[in-house]
Write an enzyme that holds these catalytic residues in place. Structure first.
Site, PDB file in Angstrom:
ATOM      1  N   HIS A 269       0.809  -1.216   0.000  1.00 23.76           N
ATOM      2  CA  HIS A 269       0.000   0.000   0.000  1.00 23.76           C
ATOM      3  C   HIS A 269       0.846   1.272   0.000  1.00 23.76           C
ATOM      4  CE1 HIS A 269      -3.294   2.708   0.596  1.00 23.76           C
ATOM      5  NE2 HIS A 269      -2.767   3.167   1.715  1.00 23.76           N
ATOM      6  N   CYS A 270       2.111   1.191   0.401  1.00 23.04           N
ATOM      7  CA  CYS A 270       2.885   2.420   0.621  1.00 23.04           C
ATOM      8  C   CYS A 270       3.723   2.874  -0.575  1.00 23.04           C
ATOM      9  CB  CYS A 270       3.794   2.239   1.836  1.00 23.04           C
ATOM     10  SG  CYS A 270       2.884   2.080   3.387  1.00 23.04           S
ATOM     11  N   ILE A 271       4.710   2.084  -0.952  1.00 19.15           N
ATOM     12  CA  ILE A 271       5.718   2.561  -1.904  1.00 19.15           C
ATOM     13  C   ILE A 271       5.147   2.868  -3.288  1.00 19.15           C
ATOM     14  CG2 ILE A 271       8.000   2.127  -2.871  1.00 19.15           C
ATOM     15  CD1 ILE A 271       8.547   0.256  -0.577  1.00 19.15           C
TER      16      ILE A 271
END
Length: 411
Positions: A269-271
């Site tokens: 979900h982040c990078i």
């Protein structure tokens, strides 16, 4: 009043969003003796938790059974329970829309649902990764409009970015420092007090914007460096140089180097998402983030690079991609978990099927693909058994699960 209740562990904590971030938080707060109410729009999750079952692979059912046995946890879809809580932690998704712009719909809808039910002296903390200014410009206006209460006067608001790394054996919630930002001293004091029960170290910053920017900077740093090694992989391959050996040798330098590794694209979900939050917000200030956007372009094109490698390998065997049977090993975005958020396997599967290849996947952690926002066409597709591996024209390793015996697969 709220601070004293926190110190005495009499504060009732609410966690909105019981996914990969919210559920571990609920477990930790219950372990320290707090009463926790978990709120989620998914009734199936609530039902499973009440039955002592986990829907996240690396969180055991035993932990959920223990929660129920201790009587410290209650799950519900009823947001009116907000009025009975002292501290509310918001852990909802913040994806990108089809134009790769921030989708604030989950944060906004959550704020609108809880606002009519919040009461004076409650602490509300946003944990969702987002652009600098979200707490002040999006969350607080919605809370104030729906409640008639003033932030940092009647209610207290803070931002503390989640740093969850699913199934990380080295770092847990407790051992990962917790960044906390608020725009008034009382909100910061309350947030610091509550989180200090579950983490060994809190890092207090001067405001919510700084805390929001901290999380984005962490992941922009990773995205840019991954893009660098992805580009180096392509360059060194043309030169006949093993990029993995190069990185291993570089890693022997005790200072000035941090290893990053190439891959088929970015997942999680982040990078893959966070850099676009920053570039979108920067445009509001008339700034073009050329370096960050270039890194995003390189990482986004890696699935196409994988497709070209598959085509080349098949051509070498006298086969075309059209109608070839391709087995993709690994659907999770990283090894040894069941998390498929932004998994690059979906994109590669889509590209292959657009070129009329026949695709299957195997993942020991994901027996069947659940519906996703972006790749609805793959919902219901089931993992095939590895014993059928010799029926395929090409096998592509996309996630290096520990359970995979790569020598046996190659043979």
């Amino acid at each position: 009043m709220t601070l004293q209740k926190i110190k005495e562990k009499k504060a009732h904590i609410g966690i909105i969003g019981l996914g990969y971030v919210g559920l571990p938080l609920a477990i930790e707060f219950c372990k320290t003796g707090f009463q926790v109410t978990g709120l989620d729009i998914d009734q199936e999750k609530i039902d499973l938790l009440s039955q002592g079952e986990s829907y996240i692979k690396h969180i055991s059912g035993e932990k959920i059974k223990h929660l129920n046995k201790e009587g410290k946890f209650k799950g519900s879809t009823n947001h009116t329970l907000i009025r009975h809580l002292d501290c509310i932690l918001i852990c909802v998704p913040t994806p990108l829309n089809k134009n790769r712009e921030p989708d604030m719909s989950y944060v906004i809808s959550t704020a609108q649902k809880i606002a009519p039910h919040i009461v004076k002296n409650q602490l509300i903390v946003l944990e969702s990764t987002t652009f600098p200014g979200t707490t002040l410009e999006v969350l607080i206006p919605e809370l104030e409009a729906g409640s008639g209460l003033k932030a940092n006067k009647d209610i207290f608001v803070a931002y503390s970015p989640e740093r969850e790394d699913p199934n990380n054996k080295k770092y847990s919630i407790a051992t990962t420092p917790k960044v906390i930002g608020a725009d008034d001293p009382k909100s910061l004091e309350l947030a610091d007090s509550i989180y200090s029960f579950i983490v060994n170290k809190t890092v207090l910053v001067s405001g919510t914007k700084v805390a929001e920017a901290t999380k984005l900077t962490e992941n922009v740093f990773r995205a840019v460096n991954i893009a660098l090694v992805n580009e180096l992989k392509v360059i060194y391959e043309k030169m006949g140089i093993d990029v993995w050996e190069v990185i291993e040798a570089c890693s022997t330098k005790p200072f000035g180097f941090m290893p990053f590794y190439p891959g088929p694209g970015l997942g999680g979900h982040c990078i893959p998402i966070d850099p676009f939050y920053l570039t979108w917000k920067a445009r509001e200030h008339g700034i073009t983030t050329r370096f960050i956007e270039l890194a995003g372009e390189i990482n986004t094109l890696m699935p196409d690079y994988v497709i070209q490698k598959i085509i080349f390998a098949l051509n070498r065997e006298g086969k075309s991609l059209k109608n070839s049977r391709i087995l993709l090993l690994g659907l999770a975005y990283k090894k040894n978990i069941d998390d498929t958020r932004e998994s690059v396997t979906f994109k590669i599967m889509e590209l292959l099927e657009e070129k009329e290849a026949v695709t299957d996947y195997n993942d020991p952690y994901i027996p069947q693909i659940k519906p996703t926002r972006k790749y609805k066409q793959f919902a219901g597709k089931k993992s095939v058994a590895l014993k059928k591996i010799n029926q395929y024209d090409c096998v592509v390793i996309l996630t290096d699960h520990t359970s995979y015996d790569f020598k046996a697969i190659a043979n």
